[in-house]
Design a protein around this motif. Structure first.
Motif, PDB file in Angstrom:
ATOM      1  N   ILE A 131       0.937  -0.948  -0.204  1.00 27.75           N
ATOM      2  CA  ILE A 131       0.435   0.083  -0.192  1.00 27.75           C
ATOM      3  C   ILE A 131       0.662   0.724   0.459  1.00 27.75           C
ATOM      4  O   ILE A 131       1.548   1.094   0.574  1.00 27.75           O
ATOM      5  N   VAL A 132       0.838   1.557  -1.230  1.00 30.32           N
ATOM      6  CA  VAL A 132       1.613   3.461  -1.375  1.00 30.32           C
ATOM      7  C   VAL A 132       0.385   4.424  -1.068  1.00 30.32           C
ATOM      8  O   VAL A 132      -0.812   4.476  -1.952  1.00 30.32           O
ATOM      9  N   GLY A 133       0.703   5.815  -0.628  1.00 30.29           N
ATOM     10  CA  GLY A 133       0.178   6.890  -1.498  1.00 30.29           C
ATOM     11  C   GLY A 133      -0.972   6.404  -0.253  1.00 30.29           C
ATOM     12  O   GLY A 133      -0.820   6.616   1.423  1.00 30.29           O
ATOM     13  N   ALA A 144      -1.098  -0.714   7.626  1.00 34.79           N
ATOM     14  CA  ALA A 144      -0.323  -0.219   6.493  1.00 34.79           C
ATOM     15  C   ALA A 144       0.645   0.408   7.122  1.00 34.79           C
ATOM     16  O   ALA A 144       0.260   2.084   7.613  1.00 34.79           O
ATOM     17  N   ARG A 145       1.815   0.729   7.272  1.00 37.29           N
ATOM     18  CA  ARG A 145       3.290   1.457   6.821  1.00 37.29           C
ATOM     19  C   ARG A 145       3.546   2.272   5.304  1.00 37.29           C
ATOM     20  O   ARG A 145       4.348   1.444   4.867  1.00 37.29           O
ATOM     21  N   VAL A 146       2.368   2.936   5.557  1.00 35.62           N
ATOM     22  CA  VAL A 146       1.588   3.115   3.867  1.00 35.62           C
ATOM     23  C   VAL A 146       3.711   3.816   3.523  1.00 35.62           C
ATOM     24  O   VAL A 146       4.220   4.101   4.261  1.00 35.62           O
ATOM     25  N   ILE A 147       4.253   4.035   2.025  1.00 37.75           N
ATOM     26  CA  ILE A 147       4.755   3.891   1.891  1.00 37.75           C
ATOM     27  C   ILE A 147       4.696   5.901   0.785  1.00 37.75           C
ATOM     28  O   ILE A 147       3.605   5.431  -0.073  1.00 37.75           O
ATOM     29  N   ILE A 155       9.163   1.035  -3.046  1.00 37.55           N
ATOM     30  CA  ILE A 155       7.685   0.544  -3.706  1.00 37.55           C
ATOM     31  C   ILE A 155       9.027  -0.553  -4.520  1.00 37.55           C
ATOM     32  O   ILE A 155       8.382  -2.077  -4.548  1.00 37.55           O
ATOM     33  N   VAL A 156      10.290  -0.259  -5.030  1.00 34.12           N
ATOM     34  CA  VAL A 156      11.034  -1.488  -6.110  1.00 34.12           C
ATOM     35  C   VAL A 156      11.534  -2.351  -4.998  1.00 34.12           C
ATOM     36  O   VAL A 156      11.234  -3.998  -5.481  1.00 34.12           O
ATOM     37  N   PRO A 184       3.446   7.492 -13.080  1.00 31.72           N
ATOM     38  CA  PRO A 184       4.013   5.376 -14.362  1.00 31.72           C
ATOM     39  C   PRO A 184       5.120   5.616 -13.627  1.00 31.72           C
ATOM     40  O   PRO A 184       5.004   5.266 -13.986  1.00 31.72           O
ATOM     41  N   TYR A 185       5.894   6.704 -12.907  1.00 29.48           N
ATOM     42  CA  TYR A 185       8.055   6.779 -13.114  1.00 29.48           C
ATOM     43  C   TYR A 185       7.702   5.327 -12.158  1.00 29.48           C
ATOM     44  O   TYR A 185       8.912   4.516 -12.325  1.00 29.48           O
ATOM     45  N   ALA A 186       7.346   5.088 -10.763  1.00 29.90           N
ATOM     46  CA  ALA A 186       7.528   4.076  -9.954  1.00 29.90           C
ATOM     47  C   ALA A 186       7.574   3.062 -10.507  1.00 29.90           C
ATOM     48  O   ALA A 186       8.356   1.780 -10.138  1.00 29.90           O
TER      49      ALA A 186
END
Ligand code: 1GP
Length: 247
Positions: A131-133, A144-147, A155-156, A184-186
């Motif tokens: 989970i991101v953002g 979640a320890r959100v990224i 993320i990578v 998209p870059y991620a």
């Protein structure tokens, strides 16, 4: 039974990017579901994901799958907890919330679910859920320890971890209804590091332009949920855009 992973892999090996339609058992309108699903299938959606975090039950999940029964598109459970398991589905995302601080969401629920899934002979698609953002309700409930959106190295690293664990998919989730999707870059950076594990992207995707960018960046499967309920025409445009891409 047991063919969902094969179907997905075959389509991906043709250079296609897949679209999955997400139905939340608590939010879906059963009256209009069949006609909405027909339009999504006509437009080229490749999977039905069924799941949500709050207000869900096996009964509601079963109701949805019954309505979708006629469609050849695989019906895949997107579980938030152990109550979302049913023999009616074609497969289940066997997920671990990799960036949760609560072991229940990493291996606890999976421990309870494993023998049940085995007994039902339900096909599993092993998935690292990250989970991101924004994160939405899933991040809150899943502790979640959100990224942060712009922390590409995390993320990578999580995605590489999913691959090293042998997972079929890494699901990069910005949260249902997120104001901003994964960048998209991620995705394009992450894609470079993965050889086998496929990337599922979801959360806050509302336009065909954004969906296309995410697909061209290297997403293998794009998930949209809210937009189907909010603006079906827009959702169908997204499905068509993604279905026409060949990489
Ligand atoms: C949520 O990734 C999905 O789990 C889809 O999110 O409802 O914002 O499309 P949206």
């Amino acid at each position: 039974k047991g063919k969902v992973k094969k179907i997905i892999q075959e389509k991906l090996s043709e250079g296609r990017v897949l679209h999955f339609s997400l139905f939340d058992p608590d939010k879906v309108d059963l009256e209009t579901l069949y006609s909405i699903a027909s339009k999504l299938v006509e437009s080229g959606t490749s999977g039905f994901l069924i799941g949500g975090t709050l207000g869900v039950s096996k009964e509601k999940l079963d109701n949805i799958i019954d309505i979708l029964e006629d469609f050849k598109v695989p019906k895949i459970i997107f579980p938030s907890n152990v109550n979302l398991i049913t023999e009616k589905a074609d497969a289940i995302l066997f997920m671990s919330l990799l960036n949760s601080d609560d072991i229940y969401y990493v291996t606890g629920a999976q421990l309870i679910a494993a023998p049940i899934i085995k007994k039902l002979r339900l096909e599993t698609l092993s998935t690292g859920y990250v989970i991101v953002g924004h994160g939405g309700t899933a991040a809150h409930v899943g502790r979640a320890r959100v990224i942060p959106y712009d922390n590409i190295e995390l993320i990578v690293a999580y995605s590489i971890m999913a691959e090293l664990f042998g997972m079929d998919f890494v699901y990069l989730e910005a949260g249902s209804g997120a104001p901003e999707p994964i960048r998209p870059y991620a995705i394009s950076v992450t894609k470079k590091y993965l050889e086998n594990t496929k990337i599922i992207v979801g959360g806050g995707i509302r336009s065909e332009e954004v969906a296309k960018e995410l697909a061209l960046a290297g997403s293998d499967i794009i998930v949209t949920g809210n937009i189907i309920e909010q603006n079906l025409e827009k959702a169908l445009k997204i499905v068509k855009e993604i279905s026409n891409i060949r990489r």
